[in-house]
Design a protein around this motif. Structure first.
Motif, PDB file in Angstrom:
ATOM      1  N   ASN A  73       0.835  -0.970  -0.030  1.00 47.56           N
ATOM      2  CA  ASN A  73       0.100   0.110  -0.008  1.00 47.56           C
ATOM      3  C   ASN A  73       0.749   1.417  -0.080  1.00 47.56           C
ATOM      4  O   ASN A  73       1.571   1.524   0.974  1.00 47.56           O
ATOM      5  N   THR A  74       0.963   1.901  -1.216  1.00 50.68           N
ATOM      6  CA  THR A  74       1.900   2.987  -1.205  1.00 50.68           C
ATOM      7  C   THR A  74       1.563   4.120  -0.488  1.00 50.68           C
ATOM      8  O   THR A  74       2.222   5.346  -0.240  1.00 50.68           O
ATOM      9  N   ARG A  75       0.143   4.334   0.021  1.00 42.97           N
ATOM     10  CA  ARG A  75      -0.370   5.347   0.903  1.00 42.97           C
ATOM     11  C   ARG A  75      -0.261   5.017   2.339  1.00 42.97           C
ATOM     12  O   ARG A  75      -0.578   5.894   3.156  1.00 42.97           O
ATOM     13  N   SER A  76       0.503   4.119   2.762  1.00 45.70           N
ATOM     14  CA  SER A  76       0.338   3.817   4.394  1.00 45.70           C
ATOM     15  C   SER A  76       1.628   4.683   4.988  1.00 45.70           C
ATOM     16  O   SER A  76       2.719   4.728   4.241  1.00 45.70           O
ATOM     17  N   GLY A  77       1.600   4.988   6.010  1.00 54.23           N
ATOM     18  CA  GLY A  77       2.537   5.552   7.002  1.00 54.23           C
ATOM     19  C   GLY A  77       3.593   6.734   6.481  1.00 54.23           C
ATOM     20  O   GLY A  77       3.295   7.637   5.906  1.00 54.23           O
ATOM     21  N   ASN A  78       4.783   6.050   6.222  1.00 53.70           N
ATOM     22  CA  ASN A  78       5.828   6.823   5.780  1.00 53.70           C
ATOM     23  C   ASN A  78       6.351   6.886   4.425  1.00 53.70           C
ATOM     24  O   ASN A  78       7.294   7.314   3.807  1.00 53.70           O
ATOM     25  N   ASN A  79       5.329   6.371   3.415  1.00 57.99           N
ATOM     26  CA  ASN A  79       5.307   6.311   2.076  1.00 57.99           C
ATOM     27  C   ASN A  79       6.549   5.583   1.651  1.00 57.99           C
ATOM     28  O   ASN A  79       7.154   6.008   0.431  1.00 57.99           O
ATOM     29  N   MET A  80       6.881   4.496   2.123  1.00 58.18           N
ATOM     30  CA  MET A  80       8.058   3.670   1.726  1.00 58.18           C
ATOM     31  C   MET A  80       7.686   2.519   0.683  1.00 58.18           C
ATOM     32  O   MET A  80       8.344   1.932  -0.015  1.00 58.18           O
ATOM     33  N   GLY A  81       6.246   2.534   0.400  1.00 59.87           N
ATOM     34  CA  GLY A  81       5.672   1.512  -0.520  1.00 59.87           C
ATOM     35  C   GLY A  81       6.286   1.441  -1.760  1.00 59.87           C
ATOM     36  O   GLY A  81       6.541   0.470  -2.520  1.00 59.87           O
ATOM     37  N   GLU A  82       6.293   2.714  -2.553  1.00 65.95           N
ATOM     38  CA  GLU A  82       6.727   2.897  -3.861  1.00 65.95           C
ATOM     39  C   GLU A  82       8.153   2.279  -3.915  1.00 65.95           C
ATOM     40  O   GLU A  82       8.480   1.665  -4.961  1.00 65.95           O
ATOM     41  N   VAL A  83       8.835   2.701  -3.081  1.00 63.54           N
ATOM     42  CA  VAL A  83      10.414   1.898  -3.083  1.00 63.54           C
ATOM     43  C   VAL A  83      10.570   0.487  -2.841  1.00 63.54           C
ATOM     44  O   VAL A  83      11.157   0.057  -3.428  1.00 63.54           O
ATOM     45  N   LEU A  84       9.746   0.069  -2.113  1.00 62.36           N
ATOM     46  CA  LEU A  84       9.715  -1.438  -1.800  1.00 62.36           C
ATOM     47  C   LEU A  84       9.348  -2.016  -2.837  1.00 62.36           C
ATOM     48  O   LEU A  84       9.604  -3.174  -3.289  1.00 62.36           O
ATOM     49  N   LEU A  85       8.114  -1.279  -3.598  1.00 58.42           N
ATOM     50  CA  LEU A  85       7.715  -2.355  -4.996  1.00 58.42           C
ATOM     51  C   LEU A  85       8.795  -2.401  -5.887  1.00 58.42           C
ATOM     52  O   LEU A  85       8.990  -3.437  -6.569  1.00 58.42           O
ATOM     53  N   GLY A  86       9.744  -1.322  -6.101  1.00 64.38           N
ATOM     54  CA  GLY A  86      10.586  -1.509  -7.144  1.00 64.38           C
ATOM     55  C   GLY A  86      11.807  -2.462  -6.410  1.00 64.38           C
ATOM     56  O   GLY A  86      12.434  -3.218  -7.251  1.00 64.38           O
ATOM     57  N   GLU A  87      12.254  -2.353  -5.212  1.00 64.04           N
ATOM     58  CA  GLU A  87      13.089  -3.394  -4.965  1.00 64.04           C
ATOM     59  C   GLU A  87      12.714  -4.731  -4.885  1.00 64.04           C
ATOM     60  O   GLU A  87      13.738  -5.631  -4.984  1.00 64.04           O
ATOM     61  N   PHE A  88      11.601  -5.135  -4.648  1.00 62.04           N
ATOM     62  CA  PHE A  88      11.128  -6.426  -4.845  1.00 62.04           C
ATOM     63  C   PHE A  88      10.874  -6.908  -5.983  1.00 62.04           C
ATOM     64  O   PHE A  88      10.932  -8.039  -6.525  1.00 62.04           O
ATOM     65  N   ARG A  89      10.613  -6.016  -7.053  1.00 66.90           N
ATOM     66  CA  ARG A  89      10.426  -6.372  -8.412  1.00 66.90           C
ATOM     67  C   ARG A  89      11.679  -6.737  -8.979  1.00 66.90           C
ATOM     68  O   ARG A  89      11.842  -7.532  -9.943  1.00 66.90           O
ATOM     69  N   THR A  90      12.994  -6.206  -8.437  1.00 67.33           N
ATOM     70  CA  THR A  90      14.296  -6.515  -8.850  1.00 67.33           C
ATOM     71  C   THR A  90      14.398  -7.938  -8.552  1.00 67.33           C
ATOM     72  O   THR A  90      15.172  -8.680  -9.342  1.00 67.33           O
ATOM     73  N   LEU A  91      13.975  -8.230  -7.470  1.00 62.27           N
ATOM     74  CA  LEU A  91      14.415  -9.659  -6.892  1.00 62.27           C
ATOM     75  C   LEU A  91      13.512 -10.644  -7.116  1.00 62.27           C
ATOM     76  O   LEU A  91      14.012 -11.758  -7.517  1.00 62.27           O
ATOM     77  N   LEU A  92      12.065 -10.537  -7.269  1.00 65.45           N
ATOM     78  CA  LEU A  92      11.133 -11.485  -7.578  1.00 65.45           C
ATOM     79  C   LEU A  92      10.922 -11.437  -9.121  1.00 65.45           C
ATOM     80  O   LEU A  92      11.209 -10.176  -9.935  1.00 65.45           O
ATOM     81  N   ASN A  93       9.742 -12.107  -9.527  1.00 65.24           N
ATOM     82  CA  ASN A  93       8.985 -11.885 -10.855  1.00 65.24           C
ATOM     83  C   ASN A  93       8.216 -10.655 -10.631  1.00 65.24           C
ATOM     84  O   ASN A  93       7.287 -10.615  -9.706  1.00 65.24           O
ATOM     85  N   PRO A  94       7.947  -9.838 -11.587  1.00 67.81           N
ATOM     86  CA  PRO A  94       7.055  -8.717 -11.541  1.00 67.81           C
ATOM     87  C   PRO A  94       5.721  -9.128 -11.171  1.00 67.81           C
ATOM     88  O   PRO A  94       4.949  -8.414 -10.614  1.00 67.81           O
ATOM     89  N   VAL A  95       5.356 -10.371 -11.655  1.00 74.66           N
ATOM     90  CA  VAL A  95       4.080 -10.691 -11.764  1.00 74.66           C
ATOM     91  C   VAL A  95       3.398 -11.144  -9.998  1.00 74.66           C
ATOM     92  O   VAL A  95       2.518 -11.076  -9.741  1.00 74.66           O
ATOM     93  N   GLN A  96       4.644 -11.355  -9.262  1.00 75.35           N
ATOM     94  CA  GLN A  96       4.436 -11.504  -7.773  1.00 75.35           C
ATOM     95  C   GLN A  96       4.109 -10.110  -7.047  1.00 75.35           C
ATOM     96  O   GLN A  96       3.792 -10.325  -5.722  1.00 75.35           O
ATOM     97  N   VAL A  97       4.442  -9.082  -7.500  1.00 77.91           N
ATOM     98  CA  VAL A  97       4.460  -7.866  -6.818  1.00 77.91           C
ATOM     99  C   VAL A  97       3.085  -6.804  -7.332  1.00 77.91           C
ATOM    100  O   VAL A  97       3.091  -6.384  -8.219  1.00 77.91           O
ATOM    101  N   PHE A  98       2.456  -6.619  -6.210  1.00 78.91           N
ATOM    102  CA  PHE A  98       1.132  -5.649  -6.568  1.00 78.91           C
ATOM    103  C   PHE A  98       1.198  -4.411  -5.806  1.00 78.91           C
ATOM    104  O   PHE A  98       1.441  -4.400  -4.568  1.00 78.91           O
ATOM    105  N   ASP A  99       0.677  -3.730  -6.552  1.00 77.86           N
ATOM    106  CA  ASP A  99       0.556  -2.087  -5.978  1.00 77.86           C
ATOM    107  C   ASP A  99      -0.870  -1.989  -5.566  1.00 77.86           C
ATOM    108  O   ASP A  99      -1.950  -1.971  -6.449  1.00 77.86           O
ATOM    109  N   LEU A 100      -1.367  -1.778  -4.308  1.00 78.01           N
ATOM    110  CA  LEU A 100      -2.814  -2.115  -3.767  1.00 78.01           C
ATOM    111  C   LEU A 100      -3.482  -0.573  -4.256  1.00 78.01           C
ATOM    112  O   LEU A 100      -4.816  -0.698  -4.233  1.00 78.01           O
ATOM    113  N   SER A 101      -2.789   0.334  -4.684  1.00 77.46           N
ATOM    114  CA  SER A 101      -3.435   1.589  -5.135  1.00 77.46           C
ATOM    115  C   SER A 101      -4.057   1.289  -6.394  1.00 77.46           C
ATOM    116  O   SER A 101      -4.824   2.129  -6.943  1.00 77.46           O
TER     117      SER A 101
END
Length: 563
Positions: A213-241
């Motif tokens: 959730n990119t709108r939660s707390g300290n707005n780290m969601g956007e950064v985490l989405l990118g870091e996990f897409r780098t490590l995993l298959n992009p199909v596994q990573v979802f932006d709930l917004s």
């Protein structure tokens, strides 16, 4: 004559001073007007691109364009494969450089070849062939595989012994592109078929889906989405917004039953949203595909995350690689979920309001603070972008209520029943019904302080703990361990009757103002969660004092394993 010369010189100096001041201002204004146009053009390009482009005004480390090999300060990077390009080279990079393919055919025995990206290799990397350090020079002289993260020198690439990619350290959590390719070819979509296909991925394959959730707390969601897409298959990573959990969790139905773990990056409200979507899966008869849920806390309070051992808030203190390792090592626990039914007085033909509860229900000063906070966040959401700011706003409204006392004499307006027995209330301003051990952003509400023996809270015992507070100042004292709440008892069913006036209420941080009504809290179901037990370290100053205490929420994991 001399006076006219001096006057002309003064005007000349004034003119040049004005020009020297206005020219930078005009250039800055022109750039400011051009930047939105440029970003709009880039957004149109990014929308049609096969890469996950993100524009940045300044790269945080020395970076080279993967097309023209020139150093760049601003440009775009793909958060899936990691290629970088300046503005002039983005379209060309989109044509000649391929990104991660979420679905492709394997070359041999479920494995496929490395997909190399040249340049911008992480610092302190090591070559897979010569075992020497690479990445210490930012120039485009080293390669990195976008799947297994293997790095290799330019000179060593041709002599690399094995060019087959095994997906690296996190092969057990990555959904391989060849698996989805085989699933797409299946004529019969059946769980047994998925289990057969999973045999190629290894015996310990437990794919992880990431919901952020990119709108939660300290707005780290956007950064985490990118870091996990780098490590995993992009199909596994979802932006709930962009995609609700009910849609994202449908991927679980294409994976072997009982193998999936879901990592929720967000606050307690986001976790509740995901758990509600899992309940919907149960209603659809998809019980065998139910995933295990774990949390990376990005919200403000994060009491559920704290109760399950995942901490009170994530601020990037550990790497995403370590986050995945912790998820794999976590233990399975069952957590009670509750149904909160609100029946308004006099509206007999109106459908009752039904909510799901994981953490707590409350009526009184803490619900009033949440209601005021929620109202102002809806008006100016951009202001509430920091966990510190959010807590400061909560503190402000708590201080205000200490003076106003809007919830005074609650005990005269409300009746409380625990398992059908009415409880005599002292002079209170608030009542809190808890399912977990933490409340109010990290306060252990039920155990508290003092030597009185109270049964410990558990998330799997089917019991609710009910306490009362005297007001906002009392809440603040409880949070700093200067006072205890009024313990009213434990029960399987809680019933509250608000006889008069309107009072603020909340369920898991979702507040509203409620008129006369009857609230009934009953057991709904149990959710399968992952509990993290932090290991003892010498650097942890508080570990010595906590060594003799039970684990968070006193979860009996041995009993759960037997069941």
């Amino acid at each position: 004559m001399e006076e006219s010369t001096e006057l002309r010189e003064e005007w000349t100096l004034l003119l040049w001073t004005t020009v020297a001041f206005l020219v930078p201002v005009l250039i800055t204004l022109w750039c400011s007007f051009q930047r939105p146009k440029r970003k709009v053009q880039l957004k149109d390009l990014f929308r049609k691109s096969k890469h996950g482009w993100h524009y940045t005004d300044l790269f945080n480390k020395p970076t080279y364009c993967c097309v023209c090999s020139q150093p760049i300060l601003q440009g775009a990077f793909c958060d899936c494969c990691g290629i970088c390009a300046d503005e002039e080279c983005i379209q060309r990079a989109d044509r000649i450089l391929s990104c991660k393919e979420i679905m492709t055919q394997s070359q041999t025995d479920g494995r496929f070849y490395h997909q190399w990206v040249r340049g911008n290799v992480p610092l302190a990397s090591y070559c897979a062939e010569c075992k020497q350090q690479c990445g210490n020079q930012p120039k485009l002289c080293d390669y990195r595989c976008v799947w297994c993260q293997t790095t290799v020198h330019d000179d060593c690439l041709s002599s690399l012994n094995d060019d087959l990619c095994d997906l690296g350290e996190f092969r057990s959590v990555i959904i391989p592109p060849h698996y989805l390719y085989q699933v797409n070819k299946l004529r019969r979509r059946h769980p047994d078929e998925y289990s057969k296909l999973a045999a190629v991925c290894g015996s310990g394959w437990t794919p992880v889906l990431l919901l952020a959730n990119t709108r939660s707390g300290n707005n780290m969601g956007e950064v985490l989405l990118g870091e996990f897409r780098t490590l995993l298959n992009p199909v596994q990573v979802f932006d709930l917004s962009e995609l609700p959990p009910s849609k994202a969790l449908q991927l679980c139905t294409l994976l072997p039953p009982g193998s999936v773990r879901v990592l929720v990056c967000g606050g307690d409200g986001t976790v509740g949203w995901v758990l509600d979507a899992i309940d919907t899966m149960k209603l659809k008869g998809q019980d065998q595909f139910i995933p295990l849920v774990t949390i990376l806390p990005l919200g403000t309070g994060n009491d559920l995350s704290n109760s399950l051992g995942w901490g009170a808030g994530y601020a990037g203190e550990i790497s995403v690689e370590q986050v995945l390792r912790n998820v794999l090592e976590a233990e399975v626990v069952q957590m009670d979920r509750w149904k909160v039914q609100v029946v308004s007085k006099g509206n007999y033909f109106r459908k009752p309001k039904v909510l799901s509860m994981n953490n707590y229900f409350s009526v009184g000063p803490d619900a009033l603070m949440a209601l005021n906070f929620h109202a102002h966040r809806e008006k100016t959401p951009s202001f509430f972008s920091s966990r510190i700011i959010n807590k400061a706003v909560y503190f402000f409204y708590g201080t205000k209520d200490c003076l106003v006392q809007e919830c005074k004499d609650l005990d005269k307006r409300i009746e409380l029943e625990l398992d059908g027995e009415q409880v005599t209330l002292p002079s209170l301003e608030g009542i809190i019904v808890c399912n977990i051990g933490y409340w109010g952003g990290g306060c252990r509400l039920w155990e508290g302080m003092g030597d009185e023996p109270y049964p410990p809270t558990r998330v799997d015992d089917g019991l609710l703990e009910v306490v009362g507070v005297y007001g906002s100042f009392h809440c603040a004292q409880i949070q700093v361990n200067l006072a205890n709440p009024v313990r009213l008892g434990q029960a399987h069913t809680v019933r509250l009757v608000l006889k008069s006036s309107r009072m603020p209420m909340q369920v898991d941080g979702e507040p509203w103002a409620q008129g006369p009504c009857t609230i009934t809290i009953t057991h709904k179901t149990q959710a399968l969660m992952l509990y993290h037990s932090a290991e003892h370290t010498d650097d942890d100053d508080s570990s010595a004092s906590e060594a003799e205490e039970p684990s968070a929420d006193h979860i009996d994991t041995a009993k759960l394993r037997q069941s």
